[in-house]
Design an enzyme around this catalytic site. Sequence first.
Site, PDB file in Angstrom:
ATOM      1  N   SER A  43     -21.857 -30.239 -21.325  1.00 24.79           N
ATOM      2  CA  SER A  43     -21.637 -31.064 -20.125  1.00 24.79           C
ATOM      3  C   SER A  43     -22.846 -31.063 -19.191  1.00 24.79           C
ATOM      4  O   SER A  43     -22.972 -31.952 -18.347  1.00 24.79           O
ATOM      5  CB  SER A  43     -20.406 -30.582 -19.364  1.00 24.79           C
ATOM      6  OG  SER A  43     -20.536 -29.214 -19.033  1.00 24.79           O
ATOM      7  N   ASP A  77     -20.600 -20.704 -25.138  1.00 22.64           N
ATOM      8  CA  ASP A  77     -20.576 -19.706 -26.216  1.00 22.64           C
ATOM      9  C   ASP A  77     -20.303 -18.311 -25.703  1.00 22.64           C
ATOM     10  O   ASP A  77     -20.029 -17.405 -26.489  1.00 22.64           O
ATOM     11  CB  ASP A  77     -21.932 -19.640 -26.943  1.00 22.64           C
ATOM     12  CG  ASP A  77     -22.112 -20.777 -27.915  1.00 22.64           C
ATOM     13  OD1 ASP A  77     -22.307 -21.902 -27.432  1.00 22.64           O
ATOM     14  OD2 ASP A  77     -22.050 -20.546 -29.131  1.00 22.64           O
ATOM     15  N   HIS A 101     -20.994 -27.758 -12.172  1.00 21.89           N
ATOM     16  CA  HIS A 101     -22.005 -28.648 -12.747  1.00 21.89           C
ATOM     17  C   HIS A 101     -23.062 -28.948 -11.690  1.00 21.89           C
ATOM     18  O   HIS A 101     -22.867 -28.674 -10.511  1.00 21.89           O
ATOM     19  CB  HIS A 101     -21.335 -29.928 -13.249  1.00 21.89           C
ATOM     20  CG  HIS A 101     -20.456 -29.679 -14.437  1.00 21.89           C
ATOM     21  ND1 HIS A 101     -19.109 -29.469 -14.332  1.00 21.89           N
ATOM     22  CD2 HIS A 101     -20.764 -29.560 -15.749  1.00 21.89           C
ATOM     23  CE1 HIS A 101     -18.615 -29.244 -15.542  1.00 21.89           C
ATOM     24  NE2 HIS A 101     -19.596 -29.288 -16.422  1.00 21.89           N
TER      25      HIS A 101
END
Length: 378
Positions: free
Chosen positions: A59, A174, A312
């Site tokens: 993203s 991850d 973000h």
Amino acid sequence: MRRLISTLLLCSAALGLKDLGAPNWSCDASVMAKSKKVPTSAHSVRFADIKVIGALGDSLTAANGAGAPPGDPLAVILQYRGLAFQIGGDKSLDEHITIANVLRKFNPNLVGASKGIGSENVWEVAHLNMGVPGAESKDIIGQARALVNTMHSHSEINVKEDWKLVNIFIGANDICVYCEDPYFNSTAPHGKTTFENNIIAAVKILHDNLPRRSIFVKDFIRKFHTSIPLDSLFFFRFECDCESNQKFTDDDIQGVCFGYMDGEKDIQNTGLFDDKDDFTFVVQPFFNGILDPPYSSPGVVDMTFFAPDCFHFSAYGHGNIGMHLWNTIVQPVGFKQTSVNLSDPTVGLHCPSASCPFFPTTKNSKDCASHFTLSELD
Ligand SMILES: *[C@@H]1O[C@H](CO)[C@@H](O)[C@H](O)[C@H]1NC(C)=O
Ligand SMILES: *[C@@H]1O[C@H](CO)[C@@H](O)[C@H](O)[C@H]1NC(C)=O
Ligand SMILES: *[C@@H]1O[C@H](CO)[C@@H](O)[C@H](O)[C@H]1NC(C)=O
């Protein structure tokens, strides 16, 4: 079971639609010029020789929320690809720094920069930005295939002849896989973490299917999302639940990140992808040493750096990171900055070296003379 829980509280801080550009930026004509003859070696590519740009990631590459209006956290589902720091092409460099916008100063006909809002499968928006929200390192293998196919299906790209730059920015999703990764601490002779193996698999697809490609991998965001002071009402928190409900501490997460970053460096330094002269792999490590979030004043997190979900990046955050990424790219391998000051937007964009005006690689950083070729001005 692993879980990545993002605790998203509304950021009601005054988020202006601030941005970071580099008005009237340029470098010496000798550094801006393309090569006299199209280079055949990845170690002799001038910035003006790069014809195609692509990106793989999550993203933060799809640029979720980057153009979201203040106070509208729902707009974070929108993928503002045209603002992505690696490959966004919505605005001019004067207004917004991205690697694509900088490269267009060298080659106005650059192909691949993303435009506007939309998903990775819409060519008119994504172009060669293959980032998919939520992607983990295993997912960039499929993205690499999609990139190869997309390049082959667009006649404006000469897959055989054009020099290509692909940015891979992956890893944030991850982190929680760590507790399931049997290879994480592997000490076998070829022991590699699953993260490292995934990167290798993706890059191998590019290596085997696309000639003339320079690659750079940027390290992923590390600790600063977790270190936004909790005294602020507005924060993001990582929580990974591993078996038996063990929670990761910040130090655990940091340890995993260092492991991933070592893996990337290992891929670069072992020369795994330097077997063909027309392909190379370079790590841009400027995130490695960043421990602090951006501050607007001492101790106060600069929320204008973030989209309304506080996680973000905003357009300004993308511009700021784009600036630091470019400045890292132009540094020789072995002398790259491993930390930057995200609180200081006045750093500006640096120019490629006049004495070695090529895209810095492991080989030309050691010995530029043996890779030196003439520019169109010579
Ligand atoms: C950029 O150049 C234009 C035209 O020469 C000039 O009007 C403007 O003030 C310059 N901007 C900056 C920030 O230097
Ligand atoms: C990996 O090694 C580090 C340092 O020795 C240790 O702290 C960590 O618990 C190990 N992780 C796993 C999954 O074994
Ligand atoms: C980072 O930049 C800010 C703004 O210029 C400055 O106040 C701060 O001292 C810098 N931090 C470091 C570690 O240099």
